[in-house]
Motif scaffolding. Structure first.
Motif, PDB file in Angstrom:
ATOM      1  N   ARG A 185       0.850  -1.196   0.000  1.00 55.70           N
ATOM      2  CA  ARG A 185       0.000   0.000   0.000  1.00 55.70           C
ATOM      3  C   ARG A 185       0.886   1.247   0.000  1.00 55.70           C
ATOM      4  NH1 ARG A 185      -5.308  -0.692   0.525  1.00 55.70           N
ATOM      5  NH2 ARG A 185      -5.673   1.454   1.202  1.00 55.70           N
ATOM      6  N   TRP A 186       0.307   2.360  -0.402  1.00 53.23           N
ATOM      7  CA  TRP A 186       1.038   3.621  -0.494  1.00 53.23           C
ATOM      8  C   TRP A 186       0.536   4.580   0.578  1.00 53.23           C
ATOM      9  CZ3 TRP A 186       5.004   4.324  -3.971  1.00 53.23           C
ATOM     10  CH2 TRP A 186       5.142   3.341  -4.955  1.00 53.23           C
ATOM     11  N   TYR A 187       1.483   5.157   1.328  1.00 49.60           N
ATOM     12  CA  TYR A 187       1.159   6.067   2.431  1.00 49.60           C
ATOM     13  C   TYR A 187       1.834   7.418   2.197  1.00 49.60           C
ATOM     14  CZ  TYR A 187      -0.315   1.800   4.816  1.00 49.60           C
ATOM     15  OH  TYR A 187      -0.939   0.622   5.132  1.00 49.60           O
ATOM     16  N   TRP A 188       1.185   8.466   2.727  1.00 50.56           N
ATOM     17  CA  TRP A 188       1.808   9.782   2.636  1.00 50.56           C
ATOM     18  C   TRP A 188       3.178   9.745   3.280  1.00 50.56           C
ATOM     19  CZ3 TRP A 188      -0.485  12.244  -0.887  1.00 50.56           C
ATOM     20  CH2 TRP A 188      -1.876  12.351  -0.976  1.00 50.56           C
ATOM     21  N   HIS A 189       4.119  10.541   2.717  1.00 44.59           N
ATOM     22  CA  HIS A 189       5.496  10.512   3.186  1.00 44.59           C
ATOM     23  C   HIS A 189       5.676  11.479   4.354  1.00 44.59           C
ATOM     24  CE1 HIS A 189       9.763   9.499   1.522  1.00 44.59           C
ATOM     25  NE2 HIS A 189       9.611   9.169   2.782  1.00 44.59           N
ATOM     26  N   TRP A 190       4.887  11.305   5.382  1.00 46.18           N
ATOM     27  CA  TRP A 190       5.032  12.087   6.598  1.00 46.18           C
ATOM     28  C   TRP A 190       4.483  11.288   7.781  1.00 46.18           C
ATOM     29  CZ3 TRP A 190       0.022  13.048   8.269  1.00 46.18           C
ATOM     30  CH2 TRP A 190      -0.972  13.145   7.283  1.00 46.18           C
ATOM     31  N   ASP A 191       4.943  11.655   8.956  1.00 46.61           N
ATOM     32  CA  ASP A 191       4.563  10.969  10.189  1.00 46.61           C
ATOM     33  C   ASP A 191       3.113  11.317  10.536  1.00 46.61           C
ATOM     34  OD1 ASP A 191       4.316   9.898  12.704  1.00 46.61           O
ATOM     35  OD2 ASP A 191       6.023  10.979  13.583  1.00 46.61           O
ATOM     36  N   PRO A 192       2.217  10.320  10.658  1.00 45.54           N
ATOM     37  CA  PRO A 192       0.822  10.627  11.015  1.00 45.54           C
ATOM     38  C   PRO A 192       0.698  11.395  12.324  1.00 45.54           C
ATOM     39  CG  PRO A 192       1.020   8.367  10.241  1.00 45.54           C
ATOM     40  CD  PRO A 192       2.420   8.894  10.390  1.00 45.54           C
ATOM     41  N   ALA A 193       1.684  11.272  13.199  1.00 43.57           N
ATOM     42  CA  ALA A 193       1.646  12.005  14.471  1.00 43.57           C
ATOM     43  C   ALA A 193       1.688  13.514  14.252  1.00 43.57           C
ATOM     44  CB  ALA A 193       2.812  11.578  15.366  1.00 43.57           C
ATOM     45  N   PHE A 194       2.147  13.933  13.063  1.00 46.87           N
ATOM     46  CA  PHE A 194       2.204  15.368  12.767  1.00 46.87           C
ATOM     47  C   PHE A 194       0.840  16.024  12.909  1.00 46.87           C
ATOM     48  CE2 PHE A 194       1.291  18.368   9.225  1.00 46.87           C
ATOM     49  CZ  PHE A 194       1.945  19.474   9.733  1.00 46.87           C
ATOM     50  N   LEU A 195      -0.221  15.311  12.573  1.00 43.42           N
ATOM     51  CA  LEU A 195      -1.559  15.902  12.624  1.00 43.42           C
ATOM     52  C   LEU A 195      -1.951  16.318  14.035  1.00 43.42           C
ATOM     53  CD1 LEU A 195      -3.700  13.771  10.138  1.00 43.42           C
ATOM     54  CD2 LEU A 195      -2.872  16.106   9.875  1.00 43.42           C
ATOM     55  N   ARG A 196      -1.338  15.711  15.031  1.00 36.38           N
ATOM     56  CA  ARG A 196      -1.663  16.103  16.405  1.00 36.38           C
ATOM     57  C   ARG A 196      -1.136  17.497  16.718  1.00 36.38           C
ATOM     58  NH1 ARG A 196      -0.378  10.561  17.523  1.00 36.38           N
ATOM     59  NH2 ARG A 196       1.699  11.110  18.314  1.00 36.38           N
ATOM     60  N   GLY A 197      -0.237  18.004  15.892  1.00 36.44           N
ATOM     61  CA  GLY A 197       0.261  19.360  16.078  1.00 36.44           C
ATOM     62  C   GLY A 197      -0.705  20.422  15.600  1.00 36.44           C
ATOM     63  N   VAL A 198      -1.723  20.005  14.841  1.00 43.15           N
ATOM     64  CA  VAL A 198      -2.745  20.934  14.370  1.00 43.15           C
ATOM     65  C   VAL A 198      -3.972  20.707  15.241  1.00 43.15           C
ATOM     66  CG1 VAL A 198      -4.048  21.775  12.388  1.00 43.15           C
ATOM     67  CG2 VAL A 198      -1.804  20.732  12.056  1.00 43.15           C
TER      68      VAL A 198
END
Length: 295
Positions: A185-198
């Protein structure tokens, strides 16, 4: 123009970057938006390097080939510290060009050290934004952050639905730079934890969107500053732009007609013209004065 891949120490992590042009030239650093990678700036960095500038595109922490925060924290102090690390790596104040998250990171860093940068270009971002627009960006990023995509074609369809004003590319090779493959599968090239910063909190102290902190940083600016707004942006309104210019009265303003939040991606030619003009008039002239004084 060929690029040189560089590794930039930033505390517990390492930031990945591509450097173009003469290493002795005046540096211009490109900082991408949330969920993007340094490759979104490659064309602009390459073209500007051909005009005699040293350009550097950098993956922000948790994005692209840069390290992920060991503690899973992605807040303004972390991103601002990374901008300081980039300036330290260069050994001289750069012009900071930041879109969205990259712009907030640059502005926050300058709020802590007004001598850090030679100039600042904010691309469709300011301390004052429209919540409807930022919510739409966050919803798009969160929709497939954990589940990923079955194929590049599915990812392209999702992007096309989010950006209906852009033509869906026939060649999907460019998507590989913004996605990573894992277990088929293909995933965005960023840490999903980043969204917790927003954060959705009413008070967003130290979060990616912190109008009090960023507004104070903007008020402290004394370097040449340019705010570029996409003419069709739903993140920065005309009123938001006017408010920023009241806080930073020496700043210049440019609107790229027809462009949305991702200004450079929507009309890179016009954006590059605006940027090159600003750099020639406001930055190159300052460098010439410094050279005369040193002589």
């Amino acid at each position: 123009m060929n690029s040189e891949t560089v590794a930039i120490p930033a505390g517990a992590i390492t930031l990945a970057g591509d450097r173009y042009g003469d290493p002795n030239g005046a540096p211009v650093v490109f900082l991408h938006g949330g969920g993007q990678t340094r490759h979104s700036w490659a064309s602009s960095a390459r073209d500007l390097a051909g005009e005699g500038w040293q350009t550097l595109t950098v993956d922000l922490r948790g994005h692209g080939d840069s390290g992920w925060s060991p503690d899973g924290v992605y807040d303004l102090p972390q991103f601002a510290a990374d901008v300081v690390a980039i300036a330290d790596f260069l050994g001289r104040p750069p012009v900071l060009v930041g879109a969205s998250l990259g712009g907030n990171a640059a502005l926050s860093a300058l709020g802590g050290d007004v001598e850090l940068g030679l100039g600042l270009v904010l691309v469709d971002v300011s301390p004052f934004v429209q919540r409807t627009g930022t919510d739409r960006v966050r919803e798009f990023m969160a929709a497939n952050a954990e589940t990923g995509f079955a194929s590049l074609e599915e990812a392209a369809d999702t992007i096309a639905a989010y950006q209906p004003h852009r033509k869906r590319p026939a060649n999907l090779d460019g998507l590989r730079k913004n996605l990573r493959e894992r277990d088929g599968r293909w995933y965005w090239h960023w840490d999903p934890a980043f969204l917790r910063g927003v954060s959705d909190d009413a008070v967003q102290r130290n979060r990616i969107l912190d109008p009090v902190h960023l507004g104070a940083a903007a008020a402290s600016l004394r370097i040449p500053t340019l705010l570029v707004r996409g003419g069709e942006s739903d993140v920065i309104s005309v009123e938001d732009s006017a408010r920023f210019l009241r806080v930073v009265p020496h700043a210049e303003f440019a609107s790229v007609g027809g462009a949305h939040h991702m200004v450079a991606g929507d009309d890179n030619a016009v954006f590059e013209d605006v940027l090159a003009d600003f750099l020639d008039r406001r930055i190159r002239s300052r460098l010439d004065v410094f050279a005369e004084v040193d002589a």
